[in-house]
Design an enzyme around this catalytic site. Structure first.
Site, PDB file in Angstrom:
ATOM      1  N   GLU A 145       0.837  -1.209   0.000  1.00 54.45           N
ATOM      2  CA  GLU A 145       0.000   0.000   0.000  1.00 54.45           C
ATOM      3  C   GLU A 145       0.872   1.260   0.000  1.00 54.45           C
ATOM      4  OE1 GLU A 145      -3.170  -0.498   2.735  1.00 54.45           O
ATOM      5  OE2 GLU A 145      -4.270   1.246   2.020  1.00 54.45           O
ATOM      6  N   GLU A 204       2.246   1.682  -3.375  1.00 52.18           N
ATOM      7  CA  GLU A 204       1.169   2.137  -4.275  1.00 52.18           C
ATOM      8  C   GLU A 204       0.964   3.648  -4.113  1.00 52.18           C
ATOM      9  OE1 GLU A 204      -2.649   0.239  -3.640  1.00 52.18           O
ATOM     10  OE2 GLU A 204      -3.605   1.490  -5.153  1.00 52.18           O
ATOM     11  N   CYS A 212      -8.395  -1.893   4.135  1.00 50.71           N
ATOM     12  CA  CYS A 212      -8.341  -3.041   5.060  1.00 50.71           C
ATOM     13  C   CYS A 212      -9.699  -3.433   5.622  1.00 50.71           C
ATOM     14  CB  CYS A 212      -7.476  -2.715   6.269  1.00 50.71           C
ATOM     15  SG  CYS A 212      -5.866  -2.192   5.822  1.00 50.71           S
ATOM     16  N   SER A 262      -7.224   1.901  -2.528  1.00 53.09           N
ATOM     17  CA  SER A 262      -6.018   1.123  -2.822  1.00 53.09           C
ATOM     18  C   SER A 262      -6.421  -0.242  -3.367  1.00 53.09           C
ATOM     19  CB  SER A 262      -5.220   0.945  -1.526  1.00 53.09           C
ATOM     20  OG  SER A 262      -4.364  -0.149  -1.642  1.00 53.09           O
ATOM     21  N   LYS A 307     -15.605  -9.524   7.785  1.00 49.98           N
ATOM     22  CA  LYS A 307     -14.521 -10.358   7.244  1.00 49.98           C
ATOM     23  C   LYS A 307     -15.063 -11.676   6.701  1.00 49.98           C
ATOM     24  CE  LYS A 307     -10.848  -7.865   7.857  1.00 49.98           C
ATOM     25  NZ  LYS A 307     -10.049  -7.459   6.696  1.00 49.98           N
ATOM     26  N   GLU A 338     -16.154 -10.747   3.367  1.00 53.41           N
ATOM     27  CA  GLU A 338     -14.987 -10.490   2.510  1.00 53.41           C
ATOM     28  C   GLU A 338     -14.373 -11.809   2.017  1.00 53.41           C
ATOM     29  OE1 GLU A 338     -11.039  -7.762   2.994  1.00 53.41           O
ATOM     30  OE2 GLU A 338     -11.313  -9.274   4.512  1.00 53.41           O
ATOM     31  N   GLU A 398     -14.039 -13.167  -5.917  1.00 48.29           N
ATOM     32  CA  GLU A 398     -12.697 -12.869  -6.453  1.00 48.29           C
ATOM     33  C   GLU A 398     -11.576 -13.243  -5.474  1.00 48.29           C
ATOM     34  OE1 GLU A 398     -15.086 -10.715  -5.756  1.00 48.29           O
ATOM     35  OE2 GLU A 398     -14.343  -8.884  -4.835  1.00 48.29           O
ATOM     36  N   CYS A 419     -10.647  -1.561  14.475  1.00 52.13           N
ATOM     37  CA  CYS A 419     -10.963  -2.992  14.651  1.00 52.13           C
ATOM     38  C   CYS A 419     -11.201  -3.379  16.108  1.00 52.13           C
ATOM     39  CB  CYS A 419      -9.838  -3.847  14.090  1.00 52.13           C
ATOM     40  SG  CYS A 419      -9.541  -3.519  12.362  1.00 52.13           S
TER      41      CYS A 419
END
Ligand code: SF4
Ligand code: SF4
Ligand code: SF4
Length: 590
Positions: free
Chosen positions: A286, A289, A306, A326, A365, A368, A373, A519
């Site tokens: 990141e 990037e 994240c 990102s 999560k 996710e 993908e 978190c």
């Protein structure tokens, strides 16, 4: 603001105008019971005072009816009584009314032991249920991979609606119908998965009963652990290092990292790794990037990626801003494909046999990991038998349940170390668990990569703490890098509207975390998760960062090793294949 003086249970008290009876009573040490009331959802401005359950009723001299103390302000010279026999009887009756149409299967209810309704019945000495109502038989909604709703256990307190509508501004839930027929349901009566729900689980954190909770995946993990063909590896998210202990009587914020590793080894995992390791990997990708975007005129400000609840929020409500995010996967999703490629190769294990479990603070999560993908290892090996990079996500609460089921004496476990290869994490990774942490970790690395100099001070205090939106700037070789941090989706919305209006063009990097506090306040964390818990957990995160020998991601020797031996360079071919992703515009605004 003028002060108001009143009398509560014979004690005179002076409080600022507008103070509720409930809060005035607290000041003279009188605790009035509450159920639907919720003072802080996580950020101090979010108030929820619906007065629906009527458990907090009190008697005010001169008033015919009892009043609800949570939403009635004190008046000058009010004389208030909080526990006369009549009030106690009224409170009990209100609870009994609630129980009369409640599915009372406490022993098998996932909320057993942490249920506020159950606890209040014990505190108020409710021993019978006189009114006998018809019990509703509403279908359970398990359409979401993250959240399960049992409307038969709902007491219509509407806390979930406040969390979703006011705190998160997602507004996926509604109160529908009146009287006995009233229900709290996903918008339009749709299954939750078909709404704009982002799976953040903030509704589950505040629900006082078993009506909304995380989907329980512990059974699948027990099965994998018992399967001799499976090589079961586990990763533990940074925030869990300071939260799991709460459930075992340790002070909030206690660093239990070593005990958690020991518990996971006793549960039978073949290798115990740390998401801190892949958080360091995330910073490498990141950070590079960001540098690439700055140097090459890429889309700025860059948004962090994240937090999966945040990603879904952007896909649903701000699809036009997706190019700002990102392309890096989250640390969880970087770990999965690396476990099934790099680790598999190093250990000579068939990647089909590797079963990856995550211990996460977060209900989103689960969503996710299930995204179609997220199967880069299958593409890498060209093997359709590998279906997911991360096979199962367990929330902190689910791991706590597994530790209890196995009869492990958690509080007295010795500290044990993570396994090598993907087990070393730095202080920079540790602070991913708190709001502002990803930003601070990125700055620690970006500064040194861009300037080639050692950071004079590692702590970026401006981006720490519970303020909703935080800001900092750092001079890097003449370039002033400007950053912003937001936590909770309501705060994110404030920033995103500005980005959309072109007002934040001179900023470079924005960290967004879906949950208040980051978190440590995730929807899968131990209950209760109040403002106080969030603050103490954050303290624990920074204490652990200070204690760790290596505090910058690019100095992690295991990260240096994977670049040398496998990935070659940040943003390289393999990194793109395994560690980066794309997003999907969806939702009404699309
Ligand atoms: S929600 Fe609470 S009171 Fe209701 S069954 Fe579950 S534990 Fe019992
Ligand atoms: S999980 Fe989050 S977005 Fe979904 S209903 Fe609950 S609070 Fe709303
Ligand atoms: S689902 Fe839970 S938080 Fe929402 S109204 Fe029902 S009991 Fe309250």
């Amino acid at each position: 603001m003028a002060n108001i003086t009143c009398t509560i249970d014979g004690q005179r008290v002076s409080v600022p105008e507008g103070t509720t009876i409930l809060n005035a009573a607290k000041q003279v040490g009188v605790k009035i019971p509450t159920l639907c009331y919720l003072e802080h959802v996580g950020l101090r401005h979010v108030k929820h005072e619906v007065g629906e359950c009527r458990v907090c009723v009190v008697e005010v001299e001169g008033k015919k009816d009892f009043v609800t103390s949570c939403n009635t302000p004190v008046e000058e010279n009010m004389i208030i009584h909080t526990h006369t026999p009549k009030i106690i009887a009224a409170r009990k009756l209100n609870l009994e009314m609630m129980l009369s149409d409640h599915h009372l299967d406490c022993p098998t209810c996932p909320k057993n032991g942490i249920c506020e309704l159950q606890k209040l019945c014990a505190e108020l000495n409710v021993r019978q249920i006189r009114p006998q109502g018809e019990k509703k038989e509403l279908p359970i909604d398990d359409s979401s991979p993250s959240i399960i709703r049992d409307p038969n256990k709902c007491i219509l307190c509407q806390r979930c609606i406040t969390a979703c509508r006011v705190l998160q501004t997602v507004d996926a839930l509604e109160l529908y119908g009146n009287g006995y027929d009233a229900v709290v349901r996903p918008k339009g009566g749709l299954p939750l998965i078909e709404t704009q729900c982002v799976a953040c689980g903030q509704c589950a954190l505040v629900c006082p009963t078993g009506a909304i909770l995380e989907k329980d995946d512990t059974g699948t993990v027990w099965k994998a652990l018992a399967d001799p063909k499976k090589h079961v590896v586990v990763q533990t998210a940074p925030s869990t290092h300071v939260t799991i202990g709460e459930a075992f009587g340790l002070p909030v914020g206690t660093d239990i990292t070593g005990k958690m590793v020991a518990a996971l080894k006793r549960l039978g995992f073949n290798a115990v790794f740390d998401t801190n390791w892949s958080a360091d990997l995330t910073i490498m990708e990141e950070g590079y990037e960001l540098i690439h975007r700055i140097k090459n005129g890429g889309v700025l400000p860059q948004f962090t990626s994240c937090s999966p609840g945040w990603i879904k929020f952007c896909e649903e409500f701000y699809p036009d801003l997706l190019p700002h995010i990102s392309s890096c996967k989250s640390p969880q999703q970087m770990f999965g494909p690396i476990a099934k490629t790099y680790y598999a190769e190093k250990k000579g294990i068939n990647p089909e046999d590797i079963f990856v479990v995550s211990i996460m603070p977060c209900t989103a999560k689960k969503y996710e990991a299930a995204r179609p993908e997220m199967n880069a290892a299958a593409t890498y090996w060209n093997n359709p038998n590998i279906t997911r990079d991360v096979d199962v996500v367990l929330t902190s609460r689910e791991l706590i349940r597994m530790i209890r089921e196995a009869g492990i004496d958690f509080a007295n476990l010795p500290d044990e170390p993570y396994d090598p290869l993907m087990g070393e994490g730095t202080g920079a990774a540790q602070i991913f668990g708190a709001t502002g942490g990803v930003m601070e970790a990125a700055l620690r690395t970006a500064y040194e990569v861009i300037t080639g100099k050692t950071l004079p001070k590692l702590d970026f205090e401006d981006v720490r703490g519970m303020k909703e939106i935080k800001e900092a700037s750092v001079n890097m070789n003449g370039l002033t890098v400007k950053v912003l941090v937001a936590h909770s989706l309501g705060a994110a919305r404030q920033l995103l509207d500005k980005v959309r209006a072109g007002e934040l063009k001179d900023y470079h990097f924005i960290e967004i975390m879906a949950c208040p506090g980051g978190c440590i306040g995730g929807g899968g964390q131990p209950i209760p998760t109040t403002v106080e818990e969030r603050e103490n957990r954050i303290k624990g995160i920074y204490e652990r960062d200070k204690k760790l020998k290596i505090r910058k991601s690019h100095e992690n020797p295991e990260i240096q090793a994977i670049y040398k031996e496998f990935l070659k360079e940040p943003l390289g071919h393999k990194s793109h294949q395994l560690l980066h992703t794309h997003y999907t515009p969806r939702g009404k605004s699309n």
